[in-house]
Design an enzyme around this catalytic site. Structure first.
Site, PDB file in Angstrom:
ATOM      1  N   LEU A 179       5.016   6.179   2.166  1.00  0.00           N
ATOM      2  CA  LEU A 179       4.645   5.450   3.374  1.00  0.00           C
ATOM      3  C   LEU A 179       3.698   4.324   2.921  1.00  0.00           C
ATOM      4  O   LEU A 179       2.565   4.884   2.837  1.00  0.00           O
ATOM      5  CB  LEU A 179       4.493   6.004   4.502  1.00  0.00           C
ATOM      6  CG  LEU A 179       4.216   5.503   6.096  1.00  0.00           C
ATOM      7  CD1 LEU A 179       5.183   4.277   6.152  1.00  0.00           C
ATOM      8  CD2 LEU A 179       3.732   6.354   7.147  1.00  0.00           C
ATOM      9  N   GLU A 180       3.957   2.977   3.234  1.00  0.00           N
ATOM     10  CA  GLU A 180       2.855   2.095   2.802  1.00  0.00           C
ATOM     11  C   GLU A 180       2.487   1.437   4.136  1.00  0.00           C
ATOM     12  O   GLU A 180       3.140   1.106   4.958  1.00  0.00           O
ATOM     13  CB  GLU A 180       3.533   0.794   1.867  1.00  0.00           C
ATOM     14  CG  GLU A 180       2.548  -0.251   1.604  1.00  0.00           C
ATOM     15  CD  GLU A 180       3.443  -1.269   0.716  1.00  0.00           C
ATOM     16  OE1 GLU A 180       2.786  -2.110   0.012  1.00  0.00           O
ATOM     17  OE2 GLU A 180       4.497  -1.559   0.702  1.00  0.00           O
ATOM     18  N   ILE A 181       1.173   1.747   4.635  1.00  0.00           N
ATOM     19  CA  ILE A 181       0.535   1.318   5.708  1.00  0.00           C
ATOM     20  C   ILE A 181      -0.340   0.155   5.540  1.00  0.00           C
ATOM     21  O   ILE A 181      -1.093   0.267   4.465  1.00  0.00           O
ATOM     22  CB  ILE A 181      -0.439   2.321   6.215  1.00  0.00           C
ATOM     23  CG1 ILE A 181       0.634   3.710   6.574  1.00  0.00           C
ATOM     24  CG2 ILE A 181      -1.350   1.929   7.486  1.00  0.00           C
ATOM     25  CD1 ILE A 181      -0.308   4.719   7.010  1.00  0.00           C
ATOM     26  N   THR A 230       4.005  -2.746  -2.593  1.00  0.00           N
ATOM     27  CA  THR A 230       5.344  -2.156  -3.257  1.00  0.00           C
ATOM     28  C   THR A 230       6.501  -3.397  -3.708  1.00  0.00           C
ATOM     29  O   THR A 230       6.924  -3.528  -4.624  1.00  0.00           O
ATOM     30  CB  THR A 230       5.869  -0.989  -2.363  1.00  0.00           C
ATOM     31  OG1 THR A 230       5.953  -1.462  -1.135  1.00  0.00           O
ATOM     32  CG2 THR A 230       5.010   0.106  -2.717  1.00  0.00           C
TER      33      THR A 230
END
Length: 722
Positions: free
Chosen positions: A475-477, A513
């Site tokens: 998960l990219e926050i 990403t």
């Protein structure tokens, strides 16, 4: 009884004829095996020789929810640097296990919570195992994930207990089983409530002692599986069945792991050695394999990856004492595959989830997708059917915003349209509490731009989930300049509770990403345009270690989605980023990849059957493809990816090399055995990397010119991990 030596590892007490050994490593949240722990156990066994007669021994943990989680990874890492210590350490551990097995009283392992690696090997050396029905009770041998194999008899004792086929499956797949499955497999003798664990374990020891045959039962089960082939009675251990099982295991491992991961093959060898030559021969093969594997670069990289993930999973936003807002209700806007996937994962962790979409039909499809995922968990016995019903009951749908006022976090997951997402943010903030967090699930749209539509930009951020949500671990926050630390802390807490490995990045075109995978696919597109075949490109990169090649990846993502992201990146980095026409030509032919069964591959069976040769009619050179060396394809693709990672570090999009390596492995499929893209670059040497990139840029285009951070580090003979 002496109590003044190494009590910080284990202690001994005797009550009513039972010796209780409590494992409790001081100042640690979990127990691990180590050389000091072995020393303490040896002292305790010496003490037991001088005690009054007892009827049994019970080994348990002083830490609720954790038995022993494995061998101390820090010591394992040190062993790689002191190889002369490995075999003596293993020999000492085997001697300790043999002492437990040969005690004059039965030994029972009382297991509550995680029992992994060396912890399970310790338990399997006992004469019986009792485990609690605690949902945290998991048993397994995950060493292959670290590039090694079980080293304290696990390759020999696990097949002895659960059978050859299951033992291979558990060891090679690093699979963990819960208490009930462990009982069905024969790995444990009973499953009980935590409150009566020690009582039942003591009763079991007394019964075994009274029967007087605990050693004979233990030895007979060993000989049944590990005697000479002529004496074997277990059908699975007989030739030709045995030979077939081992051959199948090697073939499946070859398909899954390729040639890059030696550990699973060495595990098979060790198990087979035991079946062929007996228990001691198996132990010798296991020790030799462990000794050789722990020194390899693969093991070093995988162990480093373990530590990096631990660090990422503990990282907090600055300031470090920032507390998250409490969240128990989550709203999701958009009931498509992403939105429904997010809802299901959240419901699995106990959140109440409210999904909104524009029509009852859309809501119905989203709820059905959630139900299908939950039913799959039930079929695979990950959860019970009643638990599945409760989980699905956590999810509800609406075509309005009813119920959203009670949510503390809303994740919008509609398609990538800036104006649509802005209007949703405005609608949400009219209905939510002042402290509610609004997160956009987007792969490319700048959060700073979305924040312009917000009245409370401090509570707005990005949460970039990867598809399919229930499978992809990253998960990219994304935080924009006005995002508060409290909002980041809340997103981290929710994401981690969902089981995700979270990295926090700063806002920018494509974040981290999407930029990096975009550069990788972009370079593959250039190679395709220059005449390479689709098969050659994909095979080169899967041979290098990626799970799928870049062309098949584009089909999975969707050519339309990939090109939209590519357009965003092209606009943002036009001075150094040039895009090939090949991908645009394929997309213009109506090919969207797997979702419309028309892309670089054919999908008659639903899977990628074979390359669609008609694609070449759309490309320069047609069906006459050029023979481009695989090493050139590999070098161009991974270095293009590296260059974008370096730019992200240079521009402050990502603040730590560790987060980059975790991101590319857990989100983009970068080969774990290489330890991460920056760590791999360090191992190659940045001077060589810079020289290679400069040469490639001269030959194939300036987009491959190394980022300044690479050049600077190369000149200083420095590395990313200084």
């Amino acid at each position: 009884m002496s109590q003044d030596t190494q009590p910080e590892y284990a202690s001994l007490r005797i009550e009513e004829g039972i010796a209780y050994i409590c494992i409790d490593v001081a100042d640690k949240s979990v127990n691990t095996l180590s050389t000091p722990m072995t020393g303490r156990f040896e002292e305790i066994l010496d003490e037991l020789q001088d005690t009054p007669p007892i009827e049994g021994v019970v080994i348990y943990s002083g830490k609720a929810g954790h038995f022993v989680v494995g061998f101390d990874i820090n010591e394992l890492q040190e062993l790689a640097n002191n190889p002369q210590d490995i075999l003596p350490m293993l020999k000492r551990g085997h001697a300790l296990a043999a002492r437990l097995e040969s005690l004059k009283v039965p030994v029972v392992a009382a297991i509550d919570g995680t029992c992994l690696g060396g912890g399970l090997e310790l338990a399997m050396a006992c004469h019986a195992r009792i485990v609690t029905n605690n949902k945290r009770s998991k048993l397994g041998l995950p060493e292959v994930q670290l590039g090694v194999i079980p080293g304290l008899g696990g390759t020999q004792r696990l097949p002895q207990l659960v059978g050859l086929q299951t033992g291979l499956d558990m060891i090679l797949g690093s699979k963990q089983v819960d208490a009930q499955k462990a009982k069905r497999l024969g790995l444990v003798d009973d499953v009980v409530h935590p409150g009566i664990l020690l009582q039942v374990a003591a009763e079991t020891a007394r019964k075994l002692y009274a029967a007087g045959d605990w050693q004979e039962r233990h030895k007979s089960s060993i000989s049944e599986y590990f005697s000479n082939p002529a004496e074997m009675v277990n059908l699975a251990a007989k030739t030709p069945a045995r030979k077939l099982i081992f051959n199948q295991a090697r073939e499946l491992t070859r398909k899954k792991a390729g040639s890059h991961y030696p550990a699973p093959f060495r595990a098979i060898d060790a198990i087979e050695a035991g079946y062929r030559g007996g228990f001691e021969a198996g132990i010798e093969a296991e020790s030799r394999a462990f000794d050789e594997l722990v020194k390899t670069d693969v093991a070093r990289n995988l162990i480093n990856l373990f530590f990096m993930k631990q660090e990422v999973d503990k990282t907090s936003p600055i300031p470090w004492n920032t507390k998250a807002y409490p969240v128990d209700k989550i709203g999701v806007v958009g009931a498509g595959l992403m939105g429904a996937g997010i809802a299901q994962v959240a419901a699995y962790q106990g959140y109440a989830v409210r999904i909104k979409d524009v029509s009852d039909e859309s809501i119905g499809r989203g709820l059905q997708y959630c139900k299908d995922l939950i039913d799959k968990l039930v079929r695979r016995k990950k959860i019970s059917e009643p638990m599945g019903d409760v989980m699905f009951g956590h999810i509800s749908g609406t075509t309005e915003y009813t119920g959203f006022a009670q949510t503390q976090m809303v994740i919008e997951a509609v398609f990538e349209d800036l104006d649509l997402k802005k209007s949703i943010i405005k609608d949400l903030e009219e209905r939510l509490g002042d402290n509610a967090i609004v997160a956009s699930n987007t792969s490319t749209l700048p959060i700073t731009e979305l924040a312009k539509a917000s009245k409370r930009p401090e509570n707005l951020l990005g949460m970039h989930f990867f598809s399919p949500v229930h499978k992809m671990p990253l998960l990219e926050i994304i935080r924009h300049p006005k995002t508060s630390s409290k909002a980041v802390a809340t997103a981290l807490e929710v994401g981690r509770k969902m089981g995700k490995t979270c990295i926090v990045v700063n806002d920018g075109p494509g974040f981290f990403t999407s930029r990096v995978i975009g550069a990788y696919i972009n370079e593959a597109g250039w190679i395709l345009q220059e005449g390479a075949s689709i098969e050659a490109i994909d095979k080169a990169m899967t041979d290098w270690g990626f799970p799928v090649g870049p062309m098949k990846l584009v089909d999975e993502v969707g050519l339309d989605v990939a090109l939209k992201a590519a357009g965003t990146l092209q606009d943002a980095f036009s001075k150094r980023w040039s895009s090939p026409t090949a991908l645009k030509a394929v997309a213009a032919d109506g090919r969207k990849g797997r979702k419309n069964k028309k892309g670089f591959y054919r999908y008659a069976s639903g899977e990628a059957d074979a390359v669609d040769e008609t694609v070449y009619d759309l490309l320069p050179g047609g069906r006459e493809r050029q023979d481009i060396d695989a090493s050139v394809i590999q070098q161009r693709c991974w270095l293009a990816m590296l260059n974008e990672c370096a730019y992200c570090l240079q521009e402050g999009i990502v603040e730590h090399p560790r987060d980059i390596d975790i991101g590319v492995i857990f989100g983009l499929g970068f080969p774990p055995f290489r330890g991460g893209i920056l760590r791999h670059a360090d191992s190659v040497g940045l001077a060589r990397v810079a020289a290679d990139m400069t040469k490639l840029a001269e030959e194939f285009g300036s987009r491959l010119k190394p980022a300044q951070i690479i050049v600077d580090k190369a000149e200083k003979n420095a590395s990313f991990y200084a």
